[in-house]
Structures are given as structure tokens and as C-alpha cells.
Motif scaffolding. Structure first.
Motif, short mmCIF file in Angstrom:
data_model
loop_
_atom_site.label_atom_id
_atom_site.label_comp_id
_atom_site.label_asym_id
_atom_site.label_seq_id
_atom_site.Cartn_x
_atom_site.Cartn_y
_atom_site.Cartn_z
N ALA A 11 -6.20 -4.72 13.96
CA ALA A 11 -5.81 -5.32 12.72
C ALA A 11 -6.54 -6.66 12.49
N ARG A 12 -6.48 -6.99 11.31
CA ARG A 12 -6.79 -8.35 10.82
C ARG A 12 -5.87 -8.90 9.60
N GLY A 13 -6.48 -10.05 9.12
CA GLY A 13 -5.74 -10.26 8.02
C GLY A 13 -4.53 -11.31 8.28
N PRO A 14 -3.73 -11.47 7.13
CA PRO A 14 -2.65 -12.04 7.21
C PRO A 14 -1.67 -11.84 8.34
N ILE A 15 -1.04 -12.70 9.12
CA ILE A 15 0.03 -12.80 10.31
C ILE A 15 1.26 -12.28 9.67
N ASP A 16 1.50 -11.11 9.13
CA ASP A 16 2.81 -10.42 8.51
C ASP A 16 3.01 -9.13 9.12
N HIS A 17 3.74 -9.42 10.24
CA HIS A 17 4.16 -8.07 11.08
C HIS A 17 4.85 -7.24 10.53
N GLU A 18 5.65 -7.43 9.83
CA GLU A 18 6.62 -6.60 8.97
C GLU A 18 5.77 -5.82 8.08
N THR A 40 -6.97 9.82 3.89
CA THR A 40 -7.81 8.69 3.34
C THR A 40 -7.03 7.20 3.58
N VAL A 41 -7.60 6.27 3.41
CA VAL A 41 -6.93 4.90 3.06
C VAL A 41 -6.16 5.07 1.76
N SER A 42 -6.66 5.69 0.60
CA SER A 42 -6.10 5.79 -0.73
C SER A 42 -4.81 6.54 -0.54
N ASP A 43 -5.08 7.64 0.23
CA ASP A 43 -3.79 8.44 0.54
C ASP A 43 -2.60 7.48 1.08
N LEU A 44 -2.82 6.64 2.19
CA LEU A 44 -2.16 5.75 2.82
C LEU A 44 -1.62 4.87 1.83
N ALA A 45 -2.21 4.23 1.17
CA ALA A 45 -1.94 3.33 0.00
C ALA A 45 -0.77 3.75 -0.71
N LYS A 46 -0.97 4.87 -1.23
CA LYS A 46 0.13 5.40 -2.03
C LYS A 46 1.34 5.65 -1.41
N ALA A 47 1.11 6.22 -0.09
CA ALA A 47 2.51 6.57 0.54
C ALA A 47 3.26 5.22 0.79
N VAL A 48 2.84 4.09 1.09
CA VAL A 48 3.09 3.02 1.42
C VAL A 48 3.34 2.03 0.08
N GLY A 49 3.09 2.35 -0.79
CA GLY A 49 3.21 1.67 -2.21
C GLY A 49 2.36 0.39 -2.29
N PHE A 50 1.31 0.26 -1.60
CA PHE A 50 0.50 -0.89 -1.35
C PHE A 50 -0.74 -0.45 -2.43
N SER A 51 -1.62 -1.52 -2.63
CA SER A 51 -3.05 -1.06 -3.23
C SER A 51 -3.87 -0.90 -1.99
N LYS A 52 -4.77 -0.27 -2.23
CA LYS A 52 -5.81 0.08 -1.19
C LYS A 52 -6.47 -1.38 -0.54
N ALA A 53 -6.84 -2.25 -1.60
CA ALA A 53 -7.17 -3.43 -1.48
C ALA A 53 -6.43 -4.27 -0.52
N TYR A 54 -5.01 -4.14 -0.70
CA TYR A 54 -4.23 -4.99 0.27
C TYR A 54 -3.99 -4.40 1.49
N ILE A 55 -4.33 -3.19 1.67
CA ILE A 55 -4.15 -2.68 3.05
C ILE A 55 -5.41 -3.29 3.82
N TYR A 56 -6.60 -3.15 3.20
CA TYR A 56 -7.73 -3.71 3.79
C TYR A 56 -7.58 -5.30 4.16
N LYS A 57 -6.68 -5.91 3.90
CA LYS A 57 -6.10 -7.34 4.31
C LYS A 57 -5.51 -7.09 5.59
N PHE A 58 -5.08 -6.29 6.06
CA PHE A 58 -4.56 -6.01 7.30
C PHE A 58 -5.25 -5.15 8.18
N PHE A 59 -5.96 -4.07 7.87
CA PHE A 59 -6.68 -3.33 8.57
C PHE A 59 -8.26 -3.04 7.92
#
Length: 205
Positions: A11-18, A40-59
Motif C-alpha cells: 500500500a501507499r499514500g495517505p495513512i488512513d487505515h479505515e 479491474t480497478v475501475s470495477d473496484l472503484a464503482k463497488a466501493v464508491g470512490f473514484s479510480k484516482a482516489y484508490i490509486y492514492k492508497f494502492f
């Protein structure tokens, strides 16, 4: 275990464990339903309700998410085995429980869901850091048990410790490596006891 390999940090990015845990939880459910390779990461973004770019801040990638899921599963297997081993002080019994525990825990955890098995298979095939670290910890535990047995007089001391540990690890490997274990289903009931018995006879002083 006295020495353990450092846990991979995919993992990478912000230290936001939650948030990170939320992504991993959603990814685990998504992989279970649709499979690791097809997601895909896009699929995950939709599932979790975040943008793809936001997920890339963590992974940094889908593999990084899969690696954290894989690491969590492997830690769960280890914890189960360590709990079984801790119930006895006899090195020979520890070795038996190690054989049996890794086989049973791996079967139950990684094969209860064929979709999640895809992650384990990819991790083993591509030698993800989580798998390499896991195998190093297994070997360290094995050496620790062998050393205890030598100190107590239960195991022979003539063969170099590294050589003995390497040989026993190769005997165990087909029963805790997911790629190899899938070809050994017919033997998983009897093999751990038979192989650990054979190994223990070879370790007699």
C-alpha cells in the motif's frame, strides 16, 4: 518465531487505515464474486464508491490490493498453525502439527472460494512479495523447531541444520503451496501424518 521476514507493504499514500481497509474489504468481496483476473480497478472503484484516482492514492495497482488480501490470508493460516504448535512443548509434536496445520488451514482458507484462489495462484506464480515473505517465515519456523529438537536430544545433530531444514521444507511444500496443493487433494487426509512420521524417523539421533 524468533526471526520473521518483514511484512510486505504494497500500500501507499495517505495513512488512513479505515479507508484502506474499506477498499480491501470491497475488493475481497468483488474478487470472490467476479474473480481476480476479470476485475479491474475501475470495477473496484464503482463497488466501493470512490473514484479510480482516489484508490490509486492508497494502492499503486490491482496487484497491490490483491497482495494485501493475500497477505491477510497467509497471516490467518500462520496464526492457526502457531496456535496449534503453542499447545505442545515437544519438538516432534510441533513438527507433526506444523505439517497438518499448514495443509488443513491452506485447504480451508484458499480453496473454500475458487475466486479467491485465483489471487493465491497469481501470487504463487508471480512470486509476489507476500508469498516470498510467507515462505521465509515458514522456513524460519521449521528451523526453530529443528533447533529445539536438537537441543533437547530428540533430533540428530550430524546433518547441517540448513540442509535438514531445506530438505524437510521441500517435503512440506506441496501441501501448503496453493499451486501444488490443488494436485494433491486425494492425499491431504493421510499425507501430513505419513510424511511427518517419515521425517521424524529420519531425524532420530
Amino acid at each position: 518465531m524468533k526471526k520473521a521476514a518483514p511484512t510486505p507493504q504494497p500500500a501507499r499514500g495517505p495513512i488512513d487505515h479505515e479507508v484502506r481497509d474499506q477498499i480491501v474489504t470491497a475488493a475481497t468481496e468483488h474478487f470472490s464474486r467476479y474473480g481476480y483476473e476479470k476485475t479491474t480497478v475501475s470495477d473496484l472503484a464503482k463497488a466501493v464508491g470512490f473514484s479510480k484516482a482516489y484508490i490509486y492514492k492508497f494502492f499503486e495497482s490491482k496487484q497491490a490490493i490483491g497482495e494485501m488480501i493475500c497477505a491477510n490470508c497467509l497471516r490467518e493460516i500462520e496464526a492457526e498453525v502457531m496456535a496449534a504448535i503453542a499447545e505442545t512443548d515437544q519438538p516432534s509434536e510441533k513438527l507433526r502439527r506444523m505439517f497438518k496445520g499448514f495443509t488443513e488451514a491452506t485447504l480451508r482458507l484458499l480453496f473454500r472460494d475458487r475466486k479467491l484462489y485465483e489471487i493465491a495462484a497469481s501470487a504463487a506464480t508471480e512470486r509476489w512479495a507476500a508469498v516470498v515473505a510467507y515462505e521465509e517465515r515458514v522456513q524460519a519456523l521449521l528451523k526453530e523447531i529443528l533447533q529445539e529438537g536438537r537441543q533437547s536430544g530428540d533430533f540428530e545433530r550430524k546433518t547441517p541444520l540448513d540442509e535438514t531444514a531445506a530438505a524437510i521444507y521441500l517435503v512440506m511444500r506441496p501441501y501448503f503451496n496453493p499451486l501444488l496443493l490443488q494436485h494433491s487433494f486425494d492425499y491431504t487426509d493421510a499425507a501430513p501424518g505419513q510424511l511427518s512420521g517419515l521425517v521424524l524417523r529420519s531425524l532420530s539421533p
